[in-house]
Design a protein around this motif. Sequence first.
Motif, PDB file in Angstrom:
ATOM      1  N   ASN A 105       0.806  -1.215   0.000  1.00 47.88           N
ATOM      2  CA  ASN A 105       0.000   0.000   0.000  1.00 47.88           C
ATOM      3  C   ASN A 105       0.838   1.265   0.000  1.00 47.88           C
ATOM      4  OD1 ASN A 105      -3.064  -0.525   0.072  1.00 47.88           O
ATOM      5  ND2 ASN A 105      -2.158  -2.138   1.341  1.00 47.88           N
ATOM      6  N   ASP A 106       2.000   1.260   0.643  1.00 46.09           N
ATOM      7  CA  ASP A 106       2.906   2.411   0.574  1.00 46.09           C
ATOM      8  C   ASP A 106       3.351   2.647  -0.867  1.00 46.09           C
ATOM      9  OD1 ASP A 106       2.735   2.856   3.284  1.00 46.09           O
ATOM     10  OD2 ASP A 106       4.751   2.102   3.742  1.00 46.09           O
ATOM     11  N   ASP A 155       1.794   1.338  -3.852  1.00 44.40           N
ATOM     12  CA  ASP A 155       0.761   1.456  -4.887  1.00 44.40           C
ATOM     13  C   ASP A 155      -0.438   2.324  -4.524  1.00 44.40           C
ATOM     14  OD1 ASP A 155       2.376  -0.255  -6.303  1.00 44.40           O
ATOM     15  OD2 ASP A 155       1.094  -2.017  -6.040  1.00 44.40           O
ATOM     16  N   PHE A 156      -0.676   2.557  -3.239  1.00 43.50           N
ATOM     17  CA  PHE A 156      -1.855   3.309  -2.808  1.00 43.50           C
ATOM     18  C   PHE A 156      -1.483   4.284  -1.700  1.00 43.50           C
ATOM     19  CE2 PHE A 156      -3.262  -0.859  -4.326  1.00 43.50           C
ATOM     20  CZ  PHE A 156      -4.087  -0.467  -5.378  1.00 43.50           C
ATOM     21  N   ALA A 157      -0.429   5.039  -1.926  1.00 46.45           N
ATOM     22  CA  ALA A 157       0.119   5.924  -0.893  1.00 46.45           C
ATOM     23  C   ALA A 157      -0.841   7.033  -0.480  1.00 46.45           C
ATOM     24  CB  ALA A 157       1.440   6.527  -1.367  1.00 46.45           C
ATOM     25  N   ASP A 158      -1.801   7.377  -1.332  1.00 48.22           N
ATOM     26  CA  ASP A 158      -2.737   8.442  -0.976  1.00 48.22           C
ATOM     27  C   ASP A 158      -3.738   8.013   0.104  1.00 48.22           C
ATOM     28  OD1 ASP A 158      -4.458   6.749  -2.359  1.00 48.22           O
ATOM     29  OD2 ASP A 158      -4.888   8.189  -3.958  1.00 48.22           O
ATOM     30  N   ARG A 159      -3.782   6.730   0.391  1.00 47.90           N
ATOM     31  CA  ARG A 159      -4.595   6.147   1.465  1.00 47.90           C
ATOM     32  C   ARG A 159      -6.099   6.357   1.294  1.00 47.90           C
ATOM     33  NH1 ARG A 159      -0.550   3.572   2.116  1.00 47.90           N
ATOM     34  NH2 ARG A 159       0.619   3.451   4.040  1.00 47.90           N
ATOM     35  N   ASN A 160      -6.571   6.454   0.040  1.00 52.10           N
ATOM     36  CA  ASN A 160      -8.021   6.456  -0.147  1.00 52.10           C
ATOM     37  C   ASN A 160      -8.532   5.040  -0.398  1.00 52.10           C
ATOM     38  OD1 ASN A 160      -7.358   5.898  -2.794  1.00 52.10           O
ATOM     39  ND2 ASN A 160      -8.272   7.743  -3.647  1.00 52.10           N
ATOM     40  N   THR A 162     -12.061   6.580   4.217  1.00 48.50           N
ATOM     41  CA  THR A 162     -12.562   7.941   4.379  1.00 48.50           C
ATOM     42  C   THR A 162     -12.056   8.470   5.703  1.00 48.50           C
ATOM     43  OG1 THR A 162     -14.579   7.350   3.167  1.00 48.50           O
ATOM     44  CG2 THR A 162     -14.631   9.389   4.455  1.00 48.50           C
TER      45      THR A 162
END
Length: 160
Positions: A88-89, A91-96, A114
């Motif tokens: 997740n760090d 590929d999805f770092a924006d944490r949405n 959210t």
Amino acid sequence: MELAEFEALAKPLLRRSVTEQAAYGFALVDGHSVTAQEIMSVEREMAVSLPDKYKAFMIRFGGGAFGFVELFPLAPVASGSDDLRTLNDRDFADRNFVAIAPVGTGDHWGFPVTNGRCDDSVWFRFHDAGDDEPAAADFLEFVAEHGLKSSADRALERRD
């Protein structure tokens, strides 16, 4: 679905996993369980609150293979393999969105986020499109559907 109900559904897979391990050297359930303290550490490092049913599953069964689904483990297992935070760090770092399992096509299943809180429902995220789709009302329902597929389910899928 509650954990006790899920465990009752999972008993045949767990028994079969032990048999397969003894007979062939591989397990159908290869979980890497964690402690509540390890989960809190991952949540702190990722700045998200994970769903309670997901956390209960990870303590009881862990990440890794669970029948027909592969779940990202919360703690690193082997060098070069993805754990929940590392994936997740990257590929999805924006944490949405918090990816919890690969689909095998570059897509992922995971939780929408959210205000730092993961939703209880599991969604399918396409790697090349913006339209996510709901996959299950909660994590245990997701694992029951995708991890506990019966032989009859697989036979029907092959015919389709």
